[in-house]
Design a protein around this motif. Structure first.
Motif, PDB file in Angstrom:
ATOM      1  N   LEU A   1       0.826  -1.212   0.000  1.00 52.10           N
ATOM      2  CA  LEU A   1       0.000   0.000   0.000  1.00 52.10           C
ATOM      3  C   LEU A   1       0.860   1.261   0.000  1.00 52.10           C
ATOM      4  N   LEU A   2       1.890   1.284   0.833  1.00 49.65           N
ATOM      5  CA  LEU A   2       2.753   2.475   0.893  1.00 49.65           C
ATOM      6  C   LEU A   2       3.446   2.726  -0.435  1.00 49.65           C
ATOM      7  N   LYS A   3       3.967   1.688  -1.064  1.00 47.77           N
ATOM      8  CA  LYS A   3       4.626   1.851  -2.365  1.00 47.77           C
ATOM      9  C   LYS A   3       3.638   2.378  -3.402  1.00 47.77           C
ATOM     10  N   ALA A   4       2.438   1.831  -3.398  1.00 48.70           N
ATOM     11  CA  ALA A   4       1.428   2.251  -4.376  1.00 48.70           C
ATOM     12  C   ALA A   4       0.981   3.687  -4.138  1.00 48.70           C
ATOM     13  N   ILE A   5       0.809   4.085  -2.875  1.00 51.62           N
ATOM     14  CA  ILE A   5       0.344   5.453  -2.600  1.00 51.62           C
ATOM     15  C   ILE A   5       1.436   6.457  -2.945  1.00 51.62           C
ATOM     16  N   GLU A   6       2.693   6.086  -2.737  1.00 52.06           N
ATOM     17  CA  GLU A   6       3.783   6.985  -3.117  1.00 52.06           C
ATOM     18  C   GLU A   6       3.807   7.199  -4.624  1.00 52.06           C
ATOM     19  N   ALA A   7       3.640   6.136  -5.386  1.00 57.48           N
ATOM     20  CA  ALA A   7       3.606   6.258  -6.844  1.00 57.48           C
ATOM     21  C   ALA A   7       2.415   7.107  -7.285  1.00 57.48           C
ATOM     22  N   GLU A   8       1.268   6.884  -6.689  1.00 56.75           N
ATOM     23  CA  GLU A   8       0.067   7.661  -7.023  1.00 56.75           C
ATOM     24  C   GLU A   8       0.254   9.128  -6.652  1.00 56.75           C
ATOM     25  N   ALA A   9       0.839   9.378  -5.504  1.00 53.16           N
ATOM     26  CA  ALA A   9       1.082  10.752  -5.048  1.00 53.16           C
ATOM     27  C   ALA A   9       1.967  11.497  -6.041  1.00 53.16           C
ATOM     28  N   LEU A  10       3.022  10.844  -6.495  1.00 54.38           N
ATOM     29  CA  LEU A  10       3.909  11.488  -7.470  1.00 54.38           C
ATOM     30  C   LEU A  10       3.166  11.823  -8.757  1.00 54.38           C
ATOM     31  N   LYS A  11       2.317  10.920  -9.224  1.00 53.42           N
ATOM     32  CA  LYS A  11       1.521  11.178 -10.435  1.00 53.42           C
ATOM     33  C   LYS A  11       0.626  12.395 -10.256  1.00 53.42           C
ATOM     34  N   LEU A  12       0.188  12.639  -9.027  1.00 54.36           N
ATOM     35  CA  LEU A  12      -0.730  13.738  -8.731  1.00 54.36           C
ATOM     36  C   LEU A  12      -0.006  15.016  -8.313  1.00 54.36           C
ATOM     37  N   GLY A  13       1.321  15.029  -8.420  1.00 56.50           N
ATOM     38  CA  GLY A  13       2.092  16.236  -8.113  1.00 56.50           C
ATOM     39  C   GLY A  13       2.431  16.431  -6.652  1.00 56.50           C
ATOM     40  N   VAL A  14       2.254  15.410  -5.844  1.00 56.46           N
ATOM     41  CA  VAL A  14       2.597  15.504  -4.423  1.00 56.46           C
ATOM     42  C   VAL A  14       4.109  15.346  -4.273  1.00 56.46           C
ATOM     43  N   ILE A  15       4.719  16.229  -3.500  1.00 59.70           N
ATOM     44  CA  ILE A  15       6.165  16.166  -3.299  1.00 59.70           C
ATOM     45  C   ILE A  15       6.557  15.661  -1.911  1.00 59.70           C
ATOM     46  N   ALA A  16       5.589  15.617  -0.999  1.00 56.43           N
ATOM     47  CA  ALA A  16       5.860  15.108   0.340  1.00 56.43           C
ATOM     48  C   ALA A  16       4.575  14.508   0.916  1.00 56.43           C
ATOM     49  N   LEU A  17       4.754  13.458   1.703  1.00 58.93           N
ATOM     50  CA  LEU A  17       3.635  12.822   2.397  1.00 58.93           C
ATOM     51  C   LEU A  17       3.798  13.029   3.890  1.00 58.93           C
ATOM     52  N   ARG A  18       2.697  13.310   4.552  1.00 55.69           N
ATOM     53  CA  ARG A  18       2.692  13.465   6.006  1.00 55.69           C
ATOM     54  C   ARG A  18       1.629  12.545   6.595  1.00 55.69           C
ATOM     55  N   LEU A  19       1.767  12.300   7.878  1.00 54.75           N
ATOM     56  CA  LEU A  19       0.763  11.526   8.593  1.00 54.75           C
ATOM     57  C   LEU A  19       0.953  11.720  10.081  1.00 54.75           C
TER      58      LEU A  19
END
Length: 162
Positions: free
Chosen positions: A97-115
């Motif tokens: 899940l983490l690998k997939a969300i990181e790839a999806e985030a990059l496609k959507l222009g996200v440069i950093a993830l927080r939680l």
């Protein structure tokens, strides 16, 4: 090695996994399994449906877990609803899940993830650290959070995950 399949789901709030997530997280907080009323109350009070990216991980056609992401602005995505059903834990579903969300985030222009994570969710904190998330200062006013994490994303990082 388990072959996990990660797919998007269109509406997090109606997902059975979303409900199971609340039962698990609220039950762990209260230290008991009978939390139906607390879950119903939380869902009535919070109306927490702002999760435009919601991924589901499956094995052999059975949904095993989920992970959502909302957008905070300025290229920041916030992870939420990380959940893996008990019988699938320790088999790599959360990592998929983490690998997939990181790839999806990059496609959507996200440069950093927080939680944010509660103090008692030690295994979650260990998982995020293992995947390159670093503890940061409090960035939100989440009532139950005790730890905050961030991971900067790069397209080179995405290529390495492929």
């Amino acid at each position: 090695m388990t072959n996990w399949i990660v797919t998007p789901e269109t509406w997090a709030a109606t997902s059975e996994l979303n409900h199971d997530y609340y039962v698990d997280i609220i039950g762990r907080y209260w230290g008991r399994g009978d939390v139906a009323e607390e879950v119903a109350q939380y869902q009535r009070d919070e109306e927490d449906s702002d999760v435009p990216v919601f991924l589901v991980v499956s094995k052999d056609g059975e949904q095993a877990g989920c992970l959502g992401m909302r957008f905070l602005g300025d290229g920041i995505g916030e992870l939420t609803r990380m959940f893996v059903r008990k019988r699938f834990r320790g088999q790599g579903a959360a990592s998929a899940l983490l690998k997939a969300i990181e790839a999806e985030a990059l496609k959507l222009g996200v440069i950093a993830l927080r939680l944010d994570v509660r103090d008692d969710l030690v295994e979650a904190r260990n998982l995020y650290a293992k995947h390159g998330f670093a503890e940061i200062e409090n960035y939100n006013d989440a009532k139950y959070a005790g730890h905050w994490f961030e991971k900067r994303l790069t397209s080179a990082h995405s290529a390495a995950m492929s």
